[in-house]
Motif scaffolding. Structure first.
Motif, PDB file in Angstrom:
ATOM      1  N   ASP A 176       0.837  -1.210   0.000  1.00  0.00           N
ATOM      2  CA  ASP A 176       0.000   0.000   0.000  1.00  0.00           C
ATOM      3  C   ASP A 176       0.869   1.256   0.000  1.00  0.00           C
ATOM      4  O   ASP A 176       0.528   2.259  -0.645  1.00  0.00           O
ATOM      5  CB  ASP A 176      -0.944   0.012   1.216  1.00  0.00           C
ATOM      6  CG  ASP A 176      -2.181  -0.845   0.973  1.00  0.00           C
ATOM      7  OD1 ASP A 176      -2.393  -1.276  -0.180  1.00  0.00           O
ATOM      8  OD2 ASP A 176      -2.923  -1.084   1.946  1.00  0.00           O
ATOM      9  N   PHE A 177       1.966   1.206   0.736  1.00  0.00           N
ATOM     10  CA  PHE A 177       2.849   2.389   0.762  1.00  0.00           C
ATOM     11  C   PHE A 177       3.302   2.713  -0.664  1.00  0.00           C
ATOM     12  O   PHE A 177       3.227   3.865  -1.116  1.00  0.00           O
ATOM     13  CB  PHE A 177       4.063   2.143   1.661  1.00  0.00           C
ATOM     14  CG  PHE A 177       4.967   3.342   1.763  1.00  0.00           C
ATOM     15  CD1 PHE A 177       4.694   4.361   2.678  1.00  0.00           C
ATOM     16  CD2 PHE A 177       6.059   3.482   0.922  1.00  0.00           C
ATOM     17  CE1 PHE A 177       5.508   5.490   2.753  1.00  0.00           C
ATOM     18  CE2 PHE A 177       6.871   4.598   0.991  1.00  0.00           C
ATOM     19  CZ  PHE A 177       6.601   5.608   1.903  1.00  0.00           C
ATOM     20  N   VAL A 178       3.747   1.701  -1.386  1.00  0.00           N
ATOM     21  CA  VAL A 178       4.242   1.925  -2.753  1.00  0.00           C
ATOM     22  C   VAL A 178       3.105   2.430  -3.644  1.00  0.00           C
ATOM     23  O   VAL A 178       3.256   3.421  -4.375  1.00  0.00           O
ATOM     24  CB  VAL A 178       4.856   0.621  -3.328  1.00  0.00           C
ATOM     25  CG1 VAL A 178       5.155   0.759  -4.810  1.00  0.00           C
ATOM     26  CG2 VAL A 178       6.114   0.249  -2.550  1.00  0.00           C
ATOM     27  N   PHE A 179       1.948   1.795  -3.549  1.00  0.00           N
ATOM     28  CA  PHE A 179       0.820   2.155  -4.399  1.00  0.00           C
ATOM     29  C   PHE A 179       0.398   3.615  -4.169  1.00  0.00           C
ATOM     30  O   PHE A 179       0.242   4.401  -5.109  1.00  0.00           O
ATOM     31  CB  PHE A 179      -0.361   1.212  -4.151  1.00  0.00           C
ATOM     32  CG  PHE A 179      -1.550   1.503  -5.010  1.00  0.00           C
ATOM     33  CD1 PHE A 179      -1.621   1.011  -6.307  1.00  0.00           C
ATOM     34  CD2 PHE A 179      -2.596   2.283  -4.531  1.00  0.00           C
ATOM     35  CE1 PHE A 179      -2.716   1.291  -7.116  1.00  0.00           C
ATOM     36  CE2 PHE A 179      -3.704   2.565  -5.334  1.00  0.00           C
ATOM     37  CZ  PHE A 179      -3.759   2.071  -6.624  1.00  0.00           C
ATOM     38  N   TYR A 180       0.235   3.992  -2.887  1.00  0.00           N
ATOM     39  CA  TYR A 180      -0.279   5.340  -2.600  1.00  0.00           C
ATOM     40  C   TYR A 180       0.813   6.405  -2.731  1.00  0.00           C
ATOM     41  O   TYR A 180       0.519   7.540  -3.118  1.00  0.00           O
ATOM     42  CB  TYR A 180      -0.984   5.360  -1.232  1.00  0.00           C
ATOM     43  CG  TYR A 180      -2.259   4.554  -1.286  1.00  0.00           C
ATOM     44  CD1 TYR A 180      -3.375   5.058  -1.950  1.00  0.00           C
ATOM     45  CD2 TYR A 180      -2.341   3.278  -0.743  1.00  0.00           C
ATOM     46  CE1 TYR A 180      -4.541   4.312  -2.045  1.00  0.00           C
ATOM     47  CE2 TYR A 180      -3.506   2.526  -0.832  1.00  0.00           C
ATOM     48  CZ  TYR A 180      -4.602   3.057  -1.483  1.00  0.00           C
ATOM     49  OH  TYR A 180      -5.752   2.317  -1.598  1.00  0.00           O
ATOM     50  N   ALA A 181       2.065   6.045  -2.424  1.00  0.00           N
ATOM     51  CA  ALA A 181       3.155   7.003  -2.675  1.00  0.00           C
ATOM     52  C   ALA A 181       3.233   7.280  -4.179  1.00  0.00           C
ATOM     53  O   ALA A 181       3.389   8.433  -4.602  1.00  0.00           O
ATOM     54  CB  ALA A 181       4.479   6.458  -2.151  1.00  0.00           C
ATOM     55  N   ASP A 182       3.085   6.231  -4.996  1.00  0.00           N
ATOM     56  CA  ASP A 182       3.107   6.427  -6.459  1.00  0.00           C
ATOM     57  C   ASP A 182       2.003   7.384  -6.894  1.00  0.00           C
ATOM     58  O   ASP A 182       2.193   8.204  -7.793  1.00  0.00           O
ATOM     59  CB  ASP A 182       2.926   5.089  -7.182  1.00  0.00           C
ATOM     60  CG  ASP A 182       4.202   4.249  -7.203  1.00  0.00           C
ATOM     61  OD1 ASP A 182       5.271   4.780  -6.852  1.00  0.00           O
ATOM     62  OD2 ASP A 182       4.117   3.064  -7.586  1.00  0.00           O
ATOM     63  N   ARG A 183       0.849   7.276  -6.257  1.00  0.00           N
ATOM     64  CA  ARG A 183      -0.265   8.168  -6.631  1.00  0.00           C
ATOM     65  C   ARG A 183       0.044   9.617  -6.297  1.00  0.00           C
ATOM     66  O   ARG A 183      -0.203  10.522  -7.101  1.00  0.00           O
ATOM     67  CB  ARG A 183      -1.558   7.728  -5.945  1.00  0.00           C
ATOM     68  CG  ARG A 183      -2.187   6.512  -6.625  1.00  0.00           C
ATOM     69  CD  ARG A 183      -3.624   6.324  -6.224  1.00  0.00           C
ATOM     70  NE  ARG A 183      -4.448   7.495  -6.460  1.00  0.00           N
ATOM     71  CZ  ARG A 183      -5.634   7.705  -5.903  1.00  0.00           C
ATOM     72  NH1 ARG A 183      -6.132   6.795  -5.075  1.00  0.00           N
ATOM     73  NH2 ARG A 183      -6.318   8.782  -6.169  1.00  0.00           N
ATOM     74  N   VAL A 184       0.614   9.856  -5.118  1.00  0.00           N
ATOM     75  CA  VAL A 184       0.952  11.243  -4.753  1.00  0.00           C
ATOM     76  C   VAL A 184       2.056  11.768  -5.680  1.00  0.00           C
ATOM     77  O   VAL A 184       2.006  12.915  -6.147  1.00  0.00           O
ATOM     78  CB  VAL A 184       1.411  11.341  -3.286  1.00  0.00           C
ATOM     79  CG1 VAL A 184       1.780  12.779  -2.943  1.00  0.00           C
ATOM     80  CG2 VAL A 184       0.332  10.856  -2.341  1.00  0.00           C
ATOM     81  N   ILE A 185       3.017  10.914  -5.952  1.00  0.00           N
ATOM     82  CA  ILE A 185       4.147  11.343  -6.800  1.00  0.00           C
ATOM     83  C   ILE A 185       3.636  11.703  -8.192  1.00  0.00           C
ATOM     84  O   ILE A 185       4.079  12.681  -8.799  1.00  0.00           O
ATOM     85  CB  ILE A 185       5.229  10.242  -6.838  1.00  0.00           C
ATOM     86  CG1 ILE A 185       5.900  10.134  -5.458  1.00  0.00           C
ATOM     87  CG2 ILE A 185       6.262  10.535  -7.913  1.00  0.00           C
ATOM     88  CD1 ILE A 185       6.720   8.881  -5.253  1.00  0.00           C
TER      89      ILE A 185
END
Ligand code: URA
Length: 260
Positions: free
Chosen positions: A76-85
């Protein structure tokens, strides 16, 4: 070539975005201390006009809440960090030069639009900045991406350049500099020094990051007053161990799975 800044439309947008919105914040609640954009107040006292904090939408707050939560799984960290980025990269692209460009639509009408004029490349500060390359590639097809590795020199306690591989014509390009966490500003300052040594003008560098500490913003903007900083949220402070507070921990370790 008509520059981004000389177009009346973009001058107006920039004044709106970089003047009032750039240095403003929304206090995010009684307990929380991350700051984001609102039309009235600076993100923190003495925030520079080059600081652009993304608008604090409920979507952005929700995404930031997930990645700041220590119980969030790595997936989830990777998925949601990717969205913010991805949102940050799109925001950063607004700082590139455009010219007026008219096209004819399928209804035989003309549309007075814009076309990107300049040449651009990315430069990631290893290792955490590499996590931002995917979103950059999704937004800018076949973009060239350089890399810079900076680490603390234990003998001097200063950031030291260990490795740089940059596009050979970088001096002719606008540079999107990528590093998710702006803590003391030491690595970002060193990275911009490297870019300037390669001939990139300071005002052609757009520094994109996810979470910034006021200390880092001030140190960076004092050294480079013409480089724009795009960030999702500005936090309270740095801890004595130089972690951003409240922050999200070690971004690189959480993203790449090298934490415990
Ligand atoms: N780098 C990180 O990953 N986190 C911090 O809090 C500071 C620097």
């Amino acid at each position: 070539m008509v520059s981004f800044w000389s177009l009346p439309l973009f001058g107006a947008l920039h004044r709106c975005g970089a003047g009032s919105l750039l240095t403003t914040h929304l206090q995010s609640g009684p307990e929380s201390s991350a700051r984001s954009a609102s039309p009235s107040e600076p993100a923190f006292p003495d925030a520079p006009s080059t600081l652009h904090v993304m608008k604090s939408t409920m979507q952005l707050r929700g995404l930031m809440t997930i990645i700041r939560d220590r119980s969030t799984s790595r997936a989830d960290f990777v998925f949601y960090a990717d969205r913010v980025i991805r949102l940050l990269i799109e925001e950063g692209l607004n700082f590139l030069p455009f010219r007026e460009h008219t096209v004819i639509t399928p209804t035989d009408s003309s549309y007075e639009g814009l076309a990107f004029t300049g040449r651009v490349c990315g430069v990631s500060i290893m290792r955490a900045g590499e996590a931002m390359e995917k979103a950059l590639r999704e937004c800018c097809r076949s973009i060239r991406v350089g890399k810079i590795l900076i680490q603390r020199d234990e003998s001097t306690a200063q950031p030291k350049l260990f490795y740089a591989k940059l596009p050979p014509d970088i001096a002719d390009r606008h540079v999107l500099l990528l590093d998710p966490m702006l803590a003391t500003g030491g690595s970002a300052i060193k990275a911009v020094e490297v870019l300037i040594e390669q001939g990139v003008p300071e005002d052609r560098i757009i520094f994109i990051n996810l979470v910034a500490a006021p200390e880092g913003v001030l140190a960076f903007s004092k050294r480079f007053p013409h480089t724009h900083i795009i960030t999702a949220e500005v936090d309270d402070s740095l801890s004595t161990s130089k972690h951003i507070m409240p922050g999200l921990g070690d971004f690189g370790c959480r993203y790449f799975g090298t934490d415990e």
